[in-house]
Design a protein around this motif. Structure first.
Motif, PDB file in Angstrom:
ATOM      1  N   LEU A 144       0.779  -1.245   0.000  1.00 20.79           N
ATOM      2  CA  LEU A 144       0.000   0.000   0.000  1.00 20.79           C
ATOM      3  C   LEU A 144       0.811   1.296   0.000  1.00 20.79           C
ATOM      4  CD1 LEU A 144      -2.760  -0.989   2.622  1.00 20.79           C
ATOM      5  CD2 LEU A 144      -2.861  -1.172   0.115  1.00 20.79           C
ATOM      6  N   TYR A 145       2.086   1.249   0.318  1.00 20.97           N
ATOM      7  CA  TYR A 145       2.843   2.492   0.452  1.00 20.97           C
ATOM      8  C   TYR A 145       3.211   3.048  -0.915  1.00 20.97           C
ATOM      9  CZ  TYR A 145       6.192   5.879   2.376  1.00 20.97           C
ATOM     10  OH  TYR A 145       6.851   7.025   2.738  1.00 20.97           O
ATOM     11  N   ASP A 146       2.879   4.300  -1.147  1.00 17.81           N
ATOM     12  CA  ASP A 146       3.181   4.988  -2.393  1.00 17.81           C
ATOM     13  C   ASP A 146       4.511   5.740  -2.216  1.00 17.81           C
ATOM     14  OD1 ASP A 146       3.247   7.218  -4.355  1.00 17.81           O
ATOM     15  OD2 ASP A 146       1.277   6.439  -4.927  1.00 17.81           O
ATOM     16  N   LYS A 147       5.544   5.283  -2.886  1.00 16.80           N
ATOM     17  CA  LYS A 147       6.878   5.840  -2.688  1.00 16.80           C
ATOM     18  C   LYS A 147       7.075   7.186  -3.378  1.00 16.80           C
ATOM     19  CE  LYS A 147       9.007   1.381  -1.773  1.00 16.80           C
ATOM     20  NZ  LYS A 147      10.038   0.376  -2.148  1.00 16.80           N
ATOM     21  N   GLU A 148       6.131   7.559  -4.223  1.00 13.78           N
ATOM     22  CA  GLU A 148       6.166   8.903  -4.822  1.00 13.78           C
ATOM     23  C   GLU A 148       5.611   9.928  -3.850  1.00 13.78           C
ATOM     24  OE1 GLU A 148       4.006  11.526  -8.359  1.00 13.78           O
ATOM     25  OE2 GLU A 148       3.571   9.377  -8.177  1.00 13.78           O
ATOM     26  N   HIS A 149       4.470   9.620  -3.268  1.00 15.33           N
ATOM     27  CA  HIS A 149       3.795  10.572  -2.386  1.00 15.33           C
ATOM     28  C   HIS A 149       4.100  10.364  -0.908  1.00 15.33           C
ATOM     29  CE1 HIS A 149       1.348  12.465  -5.499  1.00 15.33           C
ATOM     30  NE2 HIS A 149       1.159  11.258  -6.022  1.00 15.33           N
TER      31      HIS A 149
ATOM     32  N   ASP B  95      15.389   1.049  11.949  1.00 18.20           N
ATOM     33  CA  ASP B  95      15.663   2.042  10.914  1.00 18.20           C
ATOM     34  C   ASP B  95      14.588   2.054   9.828  1.00 18.20           C
ATOM     35  OD1 ASP B  95      17.908   2.874  12.221  1.00 18.20           O
ATOM     36  OD2 ASP B  95      19.323   1.817  10.925  1.00 18.20           O
ATOM     37  N   PHE B  96      13.991   0.903   9.540  1.00 17.91           N
ATOM     38  CA  PHE B  96      12.908   0.840   8.561  1.00 17.91           C
ATOM     39  C   PHE B  96      11.741   1.699   9.016  1.00 17.91           C
ATOM     40  CE2 PHE B  96       8.719  -1.121   7.845  1.00 17.91           C
ATOM     41  CZ  PHE B  96       8.591  -0.935   6.477  1.00 17.91           C
ATOM     42  N   TYR B  97      11.366   1.576  10.283  1.00 16.88           N
ATOM     43  CA  TYR B  97      10.246   2.353  10.812  1.00 16.88           C
ATOM     44  C   TYR B  97      10.587   3.841  10.895  1.00 16.88           C
ATOM     45  CZ  TYR B  97       8.354  -2.205  12.149  1.00 16.88           C
ATOM     46  OH  TYR B  97       7.886  -3.488  12.126  1.00 16.88           O
ATOM     47  N   ILE B  98      11.814   4.149  11.270  1.00 19.18           N
ATOM     48  CA  ILE B  98      12.247   5.549  11.342  1.00 19.18           C
ATOM     49  C   ILE B  98      12.165   6.202   9.962  1.00 19.18           C
ATOM     50  CG2 ILE B  98      14.246   7.056  11.664  1.00 19.18           C
ATOM     51  CD1 ILE B  98      13.161   6.348  14.311  1.00 19.18           C
ATOM     52  N   LYS B  99      12.651   5.513   8.949  1.00 19.24           N
ATOM     53  CA  LYS B  99      12.631   6.050   7.590  1.00 19.24           C
ATOM     54  C   LYS B  99      11.196   6.279   7.123  1.00 19.24           C
ATOM     55  CE  LYS B  99      14.407   5.126   2.903  1.00 19.24           C
ATOM     56  NZ  LYS B  99      13.147   5.099   2.150  1.00 19.24           N
ATOM     57  N   ASN B 100      10.336   5.306   7.340  1.00 16.53           N
ATOM     58  CA  ASN B 100       8.935   5.424   6.953  1.00 16.53           C
ATOM     59  C   ASN B 100       8.273   6.594   7.683  1.00 16.53           C
ATOM     60  OD1 ASN B 100       6.090   3.092   6.914  1.00 16.53           O
ATOM     61  ND2 ASN B 100       6.572   4.780   5.594  1.00 16.53           N
TER      62      ASN B 100
ATOM     63  N   GLU C 261       9.665  10.082   6.359  1.00 12.69           N
ATOM     64  CA  GLU C 261       9.121  10.391   5.037  1.00 12.69           C
ATOM     65  C   GLU C 261       7.678  10.866   5.135  1.00 12.69           C
ATOM     66  OE1 GLU C 261      11.645   7.264   2.187  1.00 12.69           O
ATOM     67  OE2 GLU C 261       9.537   6.858   2.688  1.00 12.69           O
ATOM     68  N   MET C 262       6.892  10.148   5.922  1.00  9.27           N
ATOM     69  CA  MET C 262       5.492  10.521   6.068  1.00  9.27           C
ATOM     70  C   MET C 262       5.332  11.856   6.779  1.00  9.27           C
ATOM     71  SD  MET C 262       3.394   7.013   6.848  1.00  9.27           S
ATOM     72  CE  MET C 262       1.822   7.853   6.550  1.00  9.27           C
ATOM     73  N   ALA C 263       6.144  12.080   7.800  1.00  8.36           N
ATOM     74  CA  ALA C 263       6.051  13.332   8.561  1.00  8.36           C
ATOM     75  C   ALA C 263       6.286  14.532   7.650  1.00  8.36           C
ATOM     76  CB  ALA C 263       7.058  13.326   9.707  1.00  8.36           C
ATOM     77  N   ALA C 264       7.309  14.456   6.807  1.00 10.16           N
ATOM     78  CA  ALA C 264       7.606  15.560   5.891  1.00 10.16           C
ATOM     79  C   ALA C 264       6.444  15.797   4.932  1.00 10.16           C
ATOM     80  CB  ALA C 264       8.889  15.265   5.122  1.00 10.16           C
ATOM     81  N   LYS C 265       5.860  14.733   4.436  1.00 16.88           N
ATOM     82  CA  LYS C 265       4.742  14.874   3.511  1.00 16.88           C
ATOM     83  C   LYS C 265       3.512  15.441   4.212  1.00 16.88           C
ATOM     84  CE  LYS C 265       2.672  14.362  -0.457  1.00 16.88           C
ATOM     85  NZ  LYS C 265       3.119  15.066  -1.674  1.00 16.88           N
ATOM     86  N   ILE C 266       3.214  14.919   5.378  1.00 14.72           N
ATOM     87  CA  ILE C 266       2.018  15.340   6.116  1.00 14.72           C
ATOM     88  C   ILE C 266       2.078  16.835   6.422  1.00 14.72           C
ATOM     89  CG2 ILE C 266       0.857  15.148   8.351  1.00 14.72           C
ATOM     90  CD1 ILE C 266       0.225  12.908   6.306  1.00 14.72           C
ATOM     91  N   VAL C 267       3.219  17.323   6.848  1.00 14.11           N
ATOM     92  CA  VAL C 267       3.349  18.749   7.172  1.00 14.11           C
ATOM     93  C   VAL C 267       3.099  19.602   5.926  1.00 14.11           C
ATOM     94  CG1 VAL C 267       5.034  20.520   7.774  1.00 14.11           C
ATOM     95  CG2 VAL C 267       4.809  18.508   9.196  1.00 14.11           C
ATOM     96  N   SER C 268       3.525  19.117   4.780  1.00 18.44           N
ATOM     97  CA  SER C 268       3.335  19.887   3.546  1.00 18.44           C
ATOM     98  C   SER C 268       1.869  19.975   3.141  1.00 18.44           C
ATOM     99  CB  SER C 268       4.141  19.252   2.406  1.00 18.44           C
ATOM    100  OG  SER C 268       3.525  18.061   1.927  1.00 18.44           O
ATOM    101  N   LEU C 269       1.018  19.127   3.712  1.00 19.65           N
ATOM    102  CA  LEU C 269      -0.402  19.090   3.353  1.00 19.65           C
ATOM    103  C   LEU C 269      -1.303  19.741   4.408  1.00 19.65           C
ATOM    104  CD1 LEU C 269      -0.470  15.409   2.042  1.00 19.65           C
ATOM    105  CD2 LEU C 269      -0.397  17.502   0.668  1.00 19.65           C
TER     106      LEU C 269
END
Length: 368
Positions: free
Chosen positions: A186-191, A246-251, A254-262
């Protein structure tokens, strides 16, 4: 020289935005006010119960109730959780592999860590051992155990909490395996966002493509709020040297940066993240989970404070604006699997209150 001037100007503008967020709203960030507001919302919700107590909706609510207990320290809150556990016989829901029926066990485990009463976790241990021993039966396109993004809030924190509490690595490994399956699905690596489920995937054979009115992909606010909440609840348990941390940290980053932009100007997020104009009202549950997750990242040194603190402050101001005069958390999208639900000031759900309580429990920890 010009570079130095630019940095100085950027710093000034950033500090100005932080001040602007709190200007006139300073009381919302006072410890006493946060506790008072959390208690008011919690009291109203306890007086207005809804759904089976083991249901996923109440699992999310009682996660917030325990956070409120840790924040406020009220015996009344403990008693409310204890009564819930006794009414449930400290059992998860009836569906063995369904993540939604495990979320209530997060609260059981947290309470066990306080009281040491083994009856609080014994049914979940039995369920988990049966879970591991019983193969999952796939259903059509939903071939993975956790095929919907909400599942990542529901089950992984319960599995990881149990594994850490009992020092049983098998529960952590199971959570890692199933989370990675859902991520790959389900994870969209573009968005850097999660589709709600396979029916919202794109360019998949046999699946009708769904788009928003503006032509963009559909990413559900609360669905991604569930994921962010699940990430921080897993990360708060895992040891710093855990192999997959590290997998969870990276995920998460990435999501935090996107969420703030929205985030929208009122500090809240719309129920559909990429088409806010089609959903003009701020939504409580998704916004609450985002506020909680971002504040947690600041408090734990994972997110840069200068970058993310203004967003958290905006979100907390916005969330307080959703509290109705009687104390209930309004503007909460009803139960559903997509953003397409109407809601108004009087709309409420128990998970909306849970999200608000979780957010308050982290905002109160922010440094002055």
């Amino acid at each position: 020289m010009y570079k130095s001037i630019f940095i100085l100007l950027a710093t000034f503008l950033l500090s100005g935005s932080v001040v602007a967020q709190k200007s006139g709203n300073e009381k919302l960030f006072k410890d006493r006010y946060i506790k008072k507001t959390m208690k008011k919302a919690l009291d109203w919700q306890l007086e207005n119960p809804k759904h089976e107590l083991y249901d996923w909706t109440n699992g999310a609510f009682y996660a917030g109730v325990f956070a409120a207990y840790e924040t406020i320290g009220s015996k009344k809150i403990w008693n409310a959780m204890y009564e819930m556990g006794e009414a449930n016989d400290w059992k998860p829901g009836p569906r063995l592999h369904h993540a939604d029926d495990h979320v209530i066990c997060q609260t059981y485990i947290d309470m066990y860590r306080v009281s040491g009463e083994k009856k609080m976790i014994e049914p979940f241990v039995e369920t988990m051992d049966k879970f591991i021993a019983t193969p999952y039966e796939a259903d059509g396109i939903f071939e993975k155990t956790w095929w919907w993004c909400d599942a990542l809030f529901m089950a992984p924190p319960a599995f990881v909490k149990l594994g850490i509490t009992l020092d049983e690595d098998k529960y952590l490994k199971l959570s890692d395996k199933l989370w990675k399956e859902t991520y790959d699905l389900l994870y969209d690596k573009e968005h850097h966002l999660y589709a709600r489920d396979m029916s919202y995937k794109w360019n998949e054979p046999g699946i009708e493509e769904k788009r928003e009115a503006n032509g963009k992909k559909i990413f559900w606010s609360r669905g991604n709020g569930w994921v962010m909440g699940g990430l921080v609840r897993v990360l708060s348990e895992l040891p710093k040297d855990y192999p997959n941390r590290d997998f969870y940290i990276k995920n998460y980053k990435e999501m935090a940066a996107k969420i703030v932009s929205l985030q929208q100007e009122d500090g809240l997020w719309r129920s559909s993240l990429l088409d806010p104009d089609s959903y003009p009202g701020g939504e409580a549950s998704g916004s609450g989970f985002f506020c909680y997750a971002l504040a947690w990242g600041i408090n734990n040194g994972i997110l840069d404070k200068e970058t993310y603190l203004p967003a958290v402050e905006k979100a907390w101001v916005g969330l307080n604006g959703l509290i109705q005069p009687d104390g209930h958390v309004g503007w909460c999208q009803p139960i559903g699997a997509d953003p397409r639900k109407n809601f108004v000031a009087d709309s409420w759900e128990v998970y909306g209150t849970g999200a608000f309580l979780l957010a308050g429990s982290e905002v109160i920890k922010l440094d002055e």
